[in-house]
Motif scaffolding. Structure first.
Motif, PDB file in Angstrom:
ATOM      1  N   ASP A   1      24.199  60.905  60.621  1.00 31.75           N
ATOM      2  CA  ASP A   1      24.748  61.799  59.608  1.00 31.75           C
ATOM      3  C   ASP A   1      24.017  63.125  59.490  1.00 31.75           C
ATOM      4  OD1 ASP A   1      26.639  60.007  59.038  1.00 31.75           O
ATOM      5  OD2 ASP A   1      25.877  59.399  57.086  1.00 31.75           O
ATOM      6  N   ILE A   2      22.749  63.147  59.788  1.00 30.79           N
ATOM      7  CA  ILE A   2      21.982  64.375  59.601  1.00 30.79           C
ATOM      8  C   ILE A   2      22.503  65.499  60.480  1.00 30.79           C
ATOM      9  CG2 ILE A   2      20.232  63.847  61.352  1.00 30.79           C
ATOM     10  CD1 ILE A   2      18.161  65.021  59.383  1.00 30.79           C
ATOM     11  N   TYR A   3      23.266  65.157  61.513  1.00 30.59           N
ATOM     12  CA  TYR A   3      23.790  66.175  62.414  1.00 30.59           C
ATOM     13  C   TYR A   3      25.284  66.409  62.219  1.00 30.59           C
ATOM     14  CZ  TYR A   3      19.337  65.258  64.637  1.00 30.59           C
ATOM     15  OH  TYR A   3      17.999  65.091  64.872  1.00 30.59           O
ATOM     16  N   ARG A   4      25.816  66.046  61.070  1.00 31.95           N
ATOM     17  CA  ARG A   4      27.251  66.180  60.850  1.00 31.95           C
ATOM     18  C   ARG A   4      27.566  67.271  59.835  1.00 31.95           C
ATOM     19  NH1 ARG A   4      29.617  60.017  60.326  1.00 31.95           N
ATOM     20  NH2 ARG A   4      28.499  59.119  62.066  1.00 31.95           N
ATOM     21  N   VAL A   5      28.736  67.890  60.029  1.00 31.39           N
ATOM     22  CA  VAL A   5      29.296  68.747  58.989  1.00 31.39           C
ATOM     23  C   VAL A   5      29.771  67.836  57.859  1.00 31.39           C
ATOM     24  CG1 VAL A   5      31.124  70.383  58.427  1.00 31.39           C
ATOM     25  CG2 VAL A   5      30.039  70.447  60.676  1.00 31.39           C
TER      26      VAL A   5
ATOM     27  N   TYR B   1      21.970  77.866  62.796  1.00 31.42           N
ATOM     28  CA  TYR B   1      22.317  76.758  61.911  1.00 31.42           C
ATOM     29  C   TYR B   1      22.625  75.488  62.695  1.00 31.42           C
ATOM     30  CZ  TYR B   1      22.859  80.374  58.334  1.00 31.42           C
ATOM     31  OH  TYR B   1      22.640  81.409  57.470  1.00 31.42           O
ATOM     32  N   SER B   2      22.472  74.345  62.027  1.00 30.93           N
ATOM     33  CA  SER B   2      22.884  73.065  62.597  1.00 30.93           C
ATOM     34  C   SER B   2      24.141  72.600  61.871  1.00 30.93           C
ATOM     35  CB  SER B   2      21.772  72.023  62.424  1.00 30.93           C
ATOM     36  OG  SER B   2      21.644  71.658  61.056  1.00 30.93           O
ATOM     37  N   PHE B   3      24.789  71.553  62.393  1.00 36.11           N
ATOM     38  CA  PHE B   3      25.979  71.021  61.731  1.00 36.11           C
ATOM     39  C   PHE B   3      25.656  70.589  60.300  1.00 36.11           C
ATOM     40  CE2 PHE B   3      27.412  70.033  66.200  1.00 36.11           C
ATOM     41  CZ  PHE B   3      28.456  70.947  66.195  1.00 36.11           C
ATOM     42  N   ASN B   4      24.450  70.091  60.102  1.00 32.65           N
ATOM     43  CA  ASN B   4      24.068  69.604  58.779  1.00 32.65           C
ATOM     44  C   ASN B   4      23.967  70.728  57.751  1.00 32.65           C
ATOM     45  OD1 ASN B   4      23.312  67.335  57.136  1.00 32.65           O
ATOM     46  ND2 ASN B   4      21.249  68.180  57.083  1.00 32.65           N
ATOM     47  N   ASP B   5      23.943  71.980  58.209  1.00 33.34           N
ATOM     48  CA  ASP B   5      23.881  73.119  57.298  1.00 33.34           C
ATOM     49  C   ASP B   5      25.256  73.546  56.806  1.00 33.34           C
ATOM     50  OD1 ASP B   5      21.102  73.434  57.455  1.00 33.34           O
ATOM     51  OD2 ASP B   5      21.276  74.544  59.331  1.00 33.34           O
ATOM     52  N   CYS B   6      26.313  72.918  57.304  1.00 31.77           N
ATOM     53  CA  CYS B   6      27.676  73.377  57.016  1.00 31.77           C
ATOM     54  C   CYS B   6      28.426  72.380  56.140  1.00 31.77           C
ATOM     55  CB  CYS B   6      28.451  73.589  58.316  1.00 31.77           C
ATOM     56  SG  CYS B   6      27.667  74.765  59.437  1.00 31.77           S
ATOM     57  N   VAL B   7      29.159  72.920  55.197  1.00 29.72           N
ATOM     58  CA  VAL B   7      29.956  72.104  54.283  1.00 29.72           C
ATOM     59  C   VAL B   7      31.347  72.700  54.174  1.00 29.72           C
ATOM     60  CG1 VAL B   7      30.266  71.424  51.877  1.00 29.72           C
ATOM     61  CG2 VAL B   7      28.006  71.319  52.892  1.00 29.72           C
ATOM     62  N   VAL B   8      32.355  71.857  54.123  1.00 31.07           N
ATOM     63  CA  VAL B   8      33.718  72.299  53.827  1.00 31.07           C
ATOM     64  C   VAL B   8      34.107  71.693  52.488  1.00 31.07           C
ATOM     65  CG1 VAL B   8      36.127  72.278  54.539  1.00 31.07           C
ATOM     66  CG2 VAL B   8      34.320  72.411  56.264  1.00 31.07           C
ATOM     67  N   LEU B   9      34.406  72.533  51.537  1.00 33.78           N
ATOM     68  CA  LEU B   9      34.866  72.074  50.227  1.00 33.78           C
ATOM     69  C   LEU B   9      36.367  72.280  50.147  1.00 33.78           C
ATOM     70  CD1 LEU B   9      34.401  71.243  47.227  1.00 33.78           C
ATOM     71  CD2 LEU B   9      34.147  73.685  46.743  1.00 33.78           C
TER      72      LEU B   9
ATOM     73  N   SER C   1      34.012  66.641  45.957  1.00 35.29           N
ATOM     74  CA  SER C   1      33.397  66.319  44.669  1.00 35.29           C
ATOM     75  C   SER C   1      32.269  67.289  44.403  1.00 35.29           C
ATOM     76  CB  SER C   1      32.848  64.886  44.678  1.00 35.29           C
ATOM     77  OG  SER C   1      32.038  64.661  43.548  1.00 35.29           O
ATOM     78  N   MET C   2      32.262  67.900  43.231  1.00 33.56           N
ATOM     79  CA  MET C   2      31.245  68.889  42.907  1.00 33.56           C
ATOM     80  C   MET C   2      29.864  68.263  42.741  1.00 33.56           C
ATOM     81  SD  MET C   2      32.873  71.612  43.088  1.00 33.56           S
ATOM     82  CE  MET C   2      31.473  72.629  42.644  1.00 33.56           C
ATOM     83  N   ASN C   3      29.796  66.921  42.690  1.00 35.95           N
ATOM     84  CA  ASN C   3      28.509  66.261  42.477  1.00 35.95           C
ATOM     85  C   ASN C   3      27.770  65.975  43.775  1.00 35.95           C
ATOM     86  OD1 ASN C   3      28.926  66.093  39.686  1.00 35.95           O
ATOM     87  ND2 ASN C   3      30.173  64.256  39.930  1.00 35.95           N
ATOM     88  N   GLN C   4      28.332  66.401  44.924  1.00 38.62           N
ATOM     89  CA  GLN C   4      27.770  65.982  46.197  1.00 38.62           C
ATOM     90  C   GLN C   4      26.938  67.059  46.891  1.00 38.62           C
ATOM     91  OE1 GLN C   4      28.087  62.918  46.948  1.00 38.62           O
ATOM     92  NE2 GLN C   4      29.638  62.359  45.448  1.00 38.62           N
TER      93      GLN C   4
ATOM     94  N   THR D   1      31.239  64.112  58.434  1.00 42.60           N
ATOM     95  CA  THR D   1      31.259  62.929  57.586  1.00 42.60           C
ATOM     96  C   THR D   1      31.901  63.296  56.264  1.00 42.60           C
ATOM     97  OG1 THR D   1      29.910  61.159  56.616  1.00 42.60           O
ATOM     98  CG2 THR D   1      28.977  63.362  56.561  1.00 42.60           C
ATOM     99  N   MET D   2      32.627  62.354  55.668  1.00 40.85           N
ATOM    100  CA  MET D   2      33.250  62.584  54.367  1.00 40.85           C
ATOM    101  C   MET D   2      32.242  62.239  53.277  1.00 40.85           C
ATOM    102  SD  MET D   2      36.383  63.569  54.957  1.00 40.85           S
ATOM    103  CE  MET D   2      37.180  63.305  53.386  1.00 40.85           C
ATOM    104  N   VAL D   3      32.139  63.089  52.282  1.00 44.44           N
ATOM    105  CA  VAL D   3      31.245  62.848  51.148  1.00 44.44           C
ATOM    106  C   VAL D   3      32.095  62.769  49.889  1.00 44.44           C
ATOM    107  CG1 VAL D   3      29.260  63.675  49.841  1.00 44.44           C
ATOM    108  CG2 VAL D   3      29.409  64.131  52.299  1.00 44.44           C
ATOM    109  N   GLY D   4      31.988  61.671  49.164  1.00 47.48           N
ATOM    110  CA  GLY D   4      32.759  61.529  47.932  1.00 47.48           C
ATOM    111  C   GLY D   4      34.232  61.293  48.177  1.00 47.48           C
ATOM    112  N   GLY D   5      34.592  60.813  49.374  1.00 45.31           N
ATOM    113  CA  GLY D   5      35.995  60.570  49.672  1.00 45.31           C
ATOM    114  C   GLY D   5      36.144  59.716  50.911  1.00 45.31           C
ATOM    115  N   VAL D   6      37.390  59.454  51.281  1.00 42.30           N
ATOM    116  CA  VAL D   6      37.708  58.634  52.448  1.00 42.30           C
ATOM    117  C   VAL D   6      38.416  59.511  53.466  1.00 42.30           C
ATOM    118  CG1 VAL D   6      38.979  56.599  53.256  1.00 42.30           C
ATOM    119  CG2 VAL D   6      37.952  56.609  50.973  1.00 42.30           C
ATOM    120  N   LYS D   7      38.110  59.321  54.738  1.00 41.50           N
ATOM    121  CA  LYS D   7      38.774  60.097  55.780  1.00 41.50           C
ATOM    122  C   LYS D   7      40.287  59.919  55.679  1.00 41.50           C
ATOM    123  CE  LYS D   7      34.946  60.174  59.066  1.00 41.50           C
ATOM    124  NZ  LYS D   7      34.498  59.893  60.448  1.00 41.50           N
TER     125      LYS D   7
END
Length: 648
Positions: A567-571, A358-366, A576-579, A388-394
């Motif tokens: 970003d393509i190489y980031r976790v 896997y690459s970092f881009n394959d990983c998500v933390v919800l 947000s459930m829409n992301q 990278t933060m998705v749907g939020g601010v660091k």
């Protein structure tokens, strides 16, 4: 026509090919509902329906755009341009642009077709104006809380008059007056807020039979996506357009297809009412129920776990998701002792995964709440894991955190004028831009810091006593904080500072969901300071000033982050459930919540159902013992074969 049905399973084909009547399509997670909706529209057109007779309603602009593009691929742009595809707000806006002048309120207010739409900021500004006109203290009646109350009322089909009739106490009565004044200001501005688009469009259809019959005659085929998330205004709008004030016997040559799933309803906090879906077959007794139960994204292990969990919710419609993608990996449940152990486990797990296939881009933390991201972000930075933060601010970029850091920087270095300007009126102290500009002019002229000017504020004749008083109080606050720092550990000092400046009091008075989230972030900031105290060399500091210097240096690194690849190489860190997207290979779900209520347990189950929509492998990490035990108990028959439970 056969091409339209290619690749559809039997349940999907039934939903696509039923030309007339009322349908409730119970669409399980990942069951291909978007494809069903688009193929159904194509099938209707292929069987003689005019494109202009079709109305398709989605919940987001993104979903509407995706549906339009799919339809263009199927039917061509020339046909699709006549189909109404859009969100509820978009559809209502189109109706009102033509016909709003046919509507007026009971007290005579009306709008013109060139009305403007006020966004949240415009609306909030008007609420503040209404509070002033009603001579109400905005500390006792926080504008955002009033705005939220008005919005919720409108979603329940209540205008100011109807809200006033249900007011049962002094506060509600005052809010009803603000509500009425706010509506008057909107009308004066020939403006609508977002909630008005739904409310007034629905009321227009209810009061003008000519308008209702025009749209009822036009839209012979109505499709609604995410029906479990509708509110009363939205439901009444759809019901009016479909029924047109007629009885069930008049539905022979038209159709209504609503698609949803009670198990995926997690937006009740913003007015969604899942009971609308539950009661749909009572409102439309001839409705056909079609269940889409085949999941096209997840493996059997995930779906069996999801089924065993959600079956324990009380109010739902029975269905059983299944997959033909094989068993897949087992789900791993890891119980950590605290948030730091949890965060480092996540970081280590990702490091191990990305060392392989896997690459970092394959990983998500919800994660469930904003405050939870802090520990995970720090663990990632410690391991140099890009994210990278998705749907939020660091975490360290959030307003309340940057405010508190600015206080610490000013206390440590009173000549830091940038930090001073950020927080001199946070929370509000009646120190406005005009006063700050005067202070800056003096500071520049005398080549000194702003704080130095404020310390000598009584020497300057251009400031009135009303202005001098809050400035003197501000200096006293900072000086008292400096004294406290001489005798308090860092976390205790920060907690005392937050209490002294009244930051939490202002947020509590606001009473909104956003304010509650910010309070959690502040509490997490105190926890971060406590963890910093635990480092070995903290006790070696000769005094706490050295400690805060090191802490500020540590915060600087966190505020500025670390340099990452694109970003393509980031976790991805997601709240947000829409992301999500279907290409994600792994998820680590962090479900921590200290509110041990049955409602929260049910929401947790619904989140797991939503997760099964996107992933073939995910890890659950639980810290809330009662909630975890209930979820694990749901799966007690699955643990040996479906769930690997690890404890340290």
């Amino acid at each position: 026509m056969n091409k339209i049905l290619v690749g559809l399973n039997s349940a999907q084909q039934e939903a696509v090919t039923k030309l007339f009547g009322t349908m409730l399509v119970l669409a399980g997670a990942g069951s291909g509902k978007t494809r069903v909706l688009t193929q159904r529209i194509a099938y209707l057109v292929a069987n003689g329906a005019r494109p202009s007779e079709i109305l398709a309603v989605t919940f987001t602009n993104k979903a509407a755009k995706e549906m339009k593009q799919r339809l263009i691929n199927l039917l061509g742009e020339e046909i699709v341009k006549d189909i109404w595809v859009g969100t509820f707000h978009n559809i209502c806006s189109r109706i009102l642009r033509r016909d709003i002048e046919k509507y007026k309120t009971d007290d005579g207010r009306k709008w013109y077709c060139n009305f403007v739409i006020f966004d949240q900021d415009d609306s909030l500004s008007l609420v503040k104006q209404a509070l002033k006109l009603e001579n109400l203290d905005d500390k006792m009646y926080p504008p955002k809380a009033i705005q939220s109350t008005i919005s919720m009322a409108k979603n329940q089909m209540k205008d100011a008059f109807k809200y006033a009739t249900s007011a049962r106490d002094y506060r509600s009565d005052k809010i009803s007056k603000v509500f009425h004044t706010y509506e008057g200001l909107l009308s004066t501005n020939n403006a609508l807020d977002f909630d008005d688009l739904l409310l007034i469009a629905t009321k227009l259809l209810a009061t003008s039979d000519d308008v209702l019959q025009r749209y009822h005659s036009r839209f012979k085929h109505i499709l609604v996506d995410e029906f479990q998330d509708t509110n009363l205004s939205q439901y009444e709008l759809i019901s009016s357009l479909y029924a047109g004030g007629k009885t069930d016997t008049a539905f022979d040559n038209r159709s209504l297809c609503v698609v949803g799933d009670v198990d995926q309803s997690i937006y009740s906090w913003r007015g969604a009412d899942y009971t609308i879906l539950l009661n749909f077959q009572q409102d439309f007794r001839d409705a056909t129920l079609i269940k889409l139960e085949q999941n096209y994204r997840s493996t059997e292990n995930i779906l069996e776990v999801a089924n065993h969990i959600i079956v324990n919710n009380r109010e739902r419609m029975d269905k059983n998701l299944y997959s033909t993608r094989g068993k897949g990996d087992k789900i791993l449940c890891f119980e950590a002792q605290d948030e730091m152990e949890e965060a480092h486990y996540i970081a280590n797990k990702i490091a191990a995964q990305t060392a392989g296939k896997y690459s970092f881009n394959d990983c998500v933390v919800l994660y469930r709440t904003n405050a939870q991201s802090r520990a995970i972000e720090e663990a990632f930075m410690a391991r140099s894991i890009p994210y990278t933060m998705v749907g939020g601010v660091k975490f360290y970029s959030r307003k309340e955190i940057k405010d508190l850091v600015a206080y610490l920087k000013l206390i440590y270095n009173s000549d830091d004028s940038q930090s001073l300007k950020r927080i001199i009126n946070v929370p509000r102290r009646s120190i406005g831009p005009t006063t700050i500009k005067k202070l800056e002019d003096i500071a520049i002229n005398e080549s000194v810091s702003l704080y130095s000017v404020i310390e000598r504020i009584e020497e300057y004749s251009e400031f009135t006593a009303r202005t001098v008083s809050p400035l003197k109080n501000f200096v006293k606050l900072i000086n008292d904080a400096k004294a406290n720092l001489e005798r308090m550990p860092l976390s205790e000092f920060i907690a005392q500072l937050i209490d002294d400046i009244g930051y939490l009091d202002e947020l509590k008075a606001e009473g909104t969901e956003e304010a509650n989230s910010r309070i959690e972030n502040i509490q997490e900031f105190i926890s971060a300071a406590r963890e910093f105290e635990d480092i070995d060399d903290w006790i070696e500091f000769k005094h706490y000033w050295m400690g805060i210097r090191c802490y500020l240096r540590d915060l600087y690194n966190k505020l500025n982050g670390i340099m990452f690849e694109p970003d393509i190489y980031r976790v991805r860190l997601i709240n947000s459930m829409n992301q999500f997207d279907q290409h994600t290979k792994a998820i680590i779900a962090n479900n921590n919540n200290d509110k041990k209520t049955l409602q929260k347990i049910e929401i947790a189950r619904e989140l797991i159902i939503l997760l099964s929509k996107f992933f073939f492998n995910f890890f659950m990490l639980e810290r809330s013992t009662e909630e975890k035990d209930k979820l694990i108990n749901d799966l007690k028959h699955q643990l040996d074969t479906k769930l690997a439970l690890l404890k340290l």
